[in-house]
Scaffold this motif. Structure first.
Motif, short mmCIF file in Angstrom:
data_model
loop_
_atom_site.label_atom_id
_atom_site.label_comp_id
_atom_site.label_asym_id
_atom_site.label_seq_id
_atom_site.Cartn_x
_atom_site.Cartn_y
_atom_site.Cartn_z
N UNK A 89 34.38 41.97 44.71
CA UNK A 89 35.21 42.91 45.45
C UNK A 89 35.70 44.11 44.65
N UNK A 90 35.79 43.98 43.35
CA UNK A 90 36.43 45.03 42.56
C UNK A 90 35.61 45.42 41.34
N UNK A 91 35.70 46.68 40.98
CA UNK A 91 35.08 47.15 39.74
C UNK A 91 35.57 46.33 38.56
N UNK A 92 36.81 45.91 38.62
CA UNK A 92 37.42 45.17 37.52
C UNK A 92 36.95 43.72 37.47
N UNK A 93 36.33 43.24 38.53
CA UNK A 93 35.76 41.89 38.55
C UNK A 93 34.27 41.89 38.20
N UNK A 94 33.68 43.07 38.15
CA UNK A 94 32.26 43.16 37.80
C UNK A 94 32.06 42.82 36.33
N UNK A 95 30.92 42.25 36.03
CA UNK A 95 30.61 41.97 34.62
C UNK A 95 30.30 43.28 33.90
N UNK A 96 30.29 43.23 32.60
CA UNK A 96 29.93 44.42 31.82
C UNK A 96 28.51 44.87 32.17
N UNK A 97 27.61 43.92 32.30
CA UNK A 97 26.22 44.26 32.65
C UNK A 97 26.15 44.91 34.04
N UNK A 98 26.95 44.43 34.99
CA UNK A 98 26.97 45.06 36.32
C UNK A 98 27.52 46.47 36.25
N UNK A 99 28.57 46.68 35.45
CA UNK A 99 29.13 48.03 35.32
C UNK A 99 28.11 48.98 34.71
N UNK A 100 27.38 48.52 33.71
CA UNK A 100 26.33 49.34 33.10
C UNK A 100 25.25 49.67 34.14
N UNK A 101 24.85 48.68 34.92
CA UNK A 101 23.83 48.88 35.96
C UNK A 101 24.31 49.87 37.01
#
Length: 130
Positions: A51-63
């Motif tokens: 649900x949140x950018x802050x719950x995304x993994x580092x790899x998801x944020x990079x993607x």
């Protein structure tokens, strides 16, 4: 498709149709916004229901950021906008209506609004100008 635990609604971003995906990588995809605020308005969405950018993994944020830049390049070539807004709504108080993380990439065009100063600060209109 994941269902919202509070409303039971089916998530519109889970299990996207291949026809809706404009570009993807292993962890995320991009699609045209169904209710665009400008020509080229694009959403960048992780495949995993989070649900949140802050719950995304580092790899998801990079993607997600990889696709954000790739989409910006493609939209620049196709639409030639004069500017950009990039936004993420986190939580109902911030205007999030779909509880699946998505980044709005919004091309902006000279004259599309009378006075664009303040940009994303406009979410609180009386605080827009400083």
């Amino acid at each position: 498709m994941n269902d919202d635990p509070l409303t039971g609604a089916t998530c519109p971003f889970c299990d996207p149709s291949p026809a809706d995906i404009v570009v993807q990588n292993t962890l995320a995809y991009a699609r045209a916004d169904a209710f665009p605020v400008s020509p080229g308005h694009t959403l960048i969405v992780p495949f995993r229901h989070v649900s949140s950018f802050f719950e995304a993994t580092e790899a998801e944020r990079v993607a997600l950021l990889d696709l954000l830049c790739r989409c910006r390049d493609a939209l620049e070539e196709r639409y030639h906008p004069d500017g950009w807004n990039i936004g993420i709504n986190v939580g109902p108080a911030a205007g999030q209506t779909v509880p699946h993380l998505h980044i709005h990439l919004i091309p902006r065009y000279a004259g599309d609004v009378p006075d664009p100063r303040g940009g994303v600060r406009g979410v609180v209109p009386e605080k827009k100008m400083y």
